[in-house]
Design an enzyme around this catalytic site. Structure first.
Site, PDB file in Angstrom:
ATOM      1  N   HIS A 131       0.855  -1.176   0.000  1.00 54.44           N
ATOM      2  CA  HIS A 131       0.000   0.000   0.000  1.00 54.44           C
ATOM      3  C   HIS A 131       0.898   1.236   0.000  1.00 54.44           C
ATOM      4  O   HIS A 131       2.013   1.213   0.529  1.00 54.44           O
ATOM      5  CB  HIS A 131      -0.864  -0.028   1.266  1.00 54.44           C
ATOM      6  CG  HIS A 131      -1.959   0.977   1.317  1.00 54.44           C
ATOM      7  ND1 HIS A 131      -1.729   2.307   1.592  1.00 54.44           N
ATOM      8  CD2 HIS A 131      -3.307   0.854   1.160  1.00 54.44           C
ATOM      9  CE1 HIS A 131      -2.879   2.958   1.602  1.00 54.44           C
ATOM     10  NE2 HIS A 131      -3.854   2.106   1.334  1.00 54.44           N
ATOM     11  N   ASP A 211       2.959  -4.508   8.420  1.00 52.10           N
ATOM     12  CA  ASP A 211       1.679  -3.825   8.262  1.00 52.10           C
ATOM     13  C   ASP A 211       0.586  -4.881   8.387  1.00 52.10           C
ATOM     14  O   ASP A 211       0.365  -5.671   7.473  1.00 52.10           O
ATOM     15  CB  ASP A 211       1.648  -3.133   6.900  1.00 52.10           C
ATOM     16  CG  ASP A 211       0.279  -2.566   6.533  1.00 52.10           C
ATOM     17  OD1 ASP A 211      -0.696  -2.784   7.282  1.00 52.10           O
ATOM     18  OD2 ASP A 211       0.178  -1.916   5.482  1.00 52.10           O
TER      19      ASP A 211
END
Length: 417
Positions: A131, A211
């Site tokens: 991302h 993450d």
């Protein structure tokens, strides 16, 4: 063992759906099918009620109020930290830092640890699956420090190339100081081998951030077992409110890093001659925190812990496999992301149709998906596509939702192809 229909033995999805009021409505004249869970999950009554109870019954600032409402708010807020520490198996509550979400958590590490430790010529490795929130902060700090951000290659199937990763770790192009990778790809659903990535990174002395935005809402996470140095996630992707998230870090690293922001709460003493900083976790929590958000997130954890999470994972996997089976018999559909291990995401293209047109037409039939690059432009460039249609599942979805998706796609195809 799978039951007939859309259920996994011991997991009553229809009962669970009753906990989510937003699911029981019509959109564009059709019953809502919500398949945008990788963007944000819906909230159960338990979370909505916890937030409402705070604002209705004991809204107050925390820690320093000399009155009953403040005491109750402080107990709820700090109790939430205890709940989250247990949820990820943190060795201590002080290692759980409140943030606004995964994005702020990654920025916090980049602009504290990164500024303190990166030097000219150093490298930060991030995967080509990431991302933008796990790319851009590192680019910003690397530019300032003279370091570089290097992409870990991925295969055509959307899996990290571990051999290429190993080669990057020992390359003579500069020391690898930090590795930052997602637990699960938000765009493709690829489950990354983070345990192996952490172990390999530590062999060369690199620190690792995981993450976890796309993992904590699906299965139990143990930060001690992962042995990562930092773990970040968002409340709103695990049935909690928006605007609240967590950064977990190893204690020695958090104690050595400088504060991220200055202001109230993060100080020990202030004078014009100098300021000293508070102990963990408050050193990183400047200003009035998101009290309601923390209380709501704790309620989400309690809700998750109220049922068999392994059964929930099995149910989600059943939905994903059912979608793949339907896709195989659907002419003109190309699945994007075929890594060996995938969780929660069915990403695809209708041949000859732009993803945004597909999303618009199936929304008219009450089916909510996401289209575009999913904040993963480097990945889309690697795959040679502008974006995808992404249907993402949660444990409150059922096989009827999958059937409705493909019925809507069949109708959309008549207009587009």
């Amino acid at each position: 063992m799978m039951q007939a229909g859309n259920a996994v033995k011991g997991f009553d999805v229809e009962k669970i759906r009753e906990d989510f009021p937003i699911l029981h409505q019509e959109v564009n004249g059709h019953p809502l099918v919500y398949l945008d869970n990788a963007a944000t999950t819906q909230k159960p009554n338990a979370v909505i009620d916890a937030i409402s109870d705070y604002y209705r019954g004991y809204n107050s600032n925390v820690h320093r109020g000399a009155h009953a409402l403040s005491d109750k708010a402080t107990a709820g807020f700090e109790g939430a930290r205890d709940t989250l520490a247990a949820f990820i198996n943190s060795p201590s509550r002080e290692q759980v830092l409140w943030t606004r979400g995964t994005t702020e958590a990654i920025n916090l590490v980049a602009f504290t640890w990164g500024k303190q430790n990166l030097e000219a010529g150093d490298r930060v490795l991030v995967s080509n699956l990431e991302h933008h929130s796990n790319i851009v902060p590192w680019q910003m700090v690397a530019q300032e420090k003279g370091a570089s951000v290097v992409a870990i290659p991925v295969s055509d199937s959307g899996a990290i190339d571990l051999d290429a990763f190993k080669a990057l770790l020992v390359s003579n192009e500069g020391p690898v100081k930090f590795v930052s990778v997602g637990h699960v790809s938000n765009a493709l659903g690829t489950v990354n081998p983070v345990e192996e990535i952490v172990a390999l990174s530590h062999e060369v002395g690199a620190k690792v951030l995981i993450d976890g935005a796309q993992s904590v809402g699906h299965w139990a996470v143990d930060v001690q077992a992962l042995d990562c140095d930092f773990f970040a996630f968002s409340g709103h992707k695990m049935f909690g409110p928006t605007g609240i998230g967590v950064l977990w870090g190893k204690r020695d690293l958090l104690e050595a890093m400088p504060p991220y922001q200055g202001g109230g709460e993060m100080i020990e003493t202030v004078s014009f001659e100098g300021t000293t900083y508070n102990a963990l976790p408050y050193k990183y929590e400047a200003g009035t925190p998101d009290i309601a958000g923390a209380i709501g997130l704790a309620a989400a954890v309690d809700y998750l812990n109220s049922f068999d999470r392994e059964a929930a994972v099995a149910h989600e996997n059943d939905l994903l496999q059912y979608a793949w089976q339907k896709a195989e018999g659907f002419a003109g559909l190309t699945r994007v992301g075929t890594a060996p291990k995938v969780a929660g995401v069915f990403s695809f293209l209708l041949n000859g149709a732009h993803p945004s047109d597909v999303g618009m037409l199936i929304d008219q039939q009450g089916v909510a998906v996401r289209t575009g690059h999913h904040c993963a432009q480097p990945l889309m460039a690697r795959l040679g596509i502008p974006g995808t249609v992404r249907a993402s599942f949660s444990f409150y979805n059922n096989r009827n939702d999958v059937d409705r998706l493909f019925e809507a796609l069949e109708k959309a195809k008549t207009f587009l192809v």
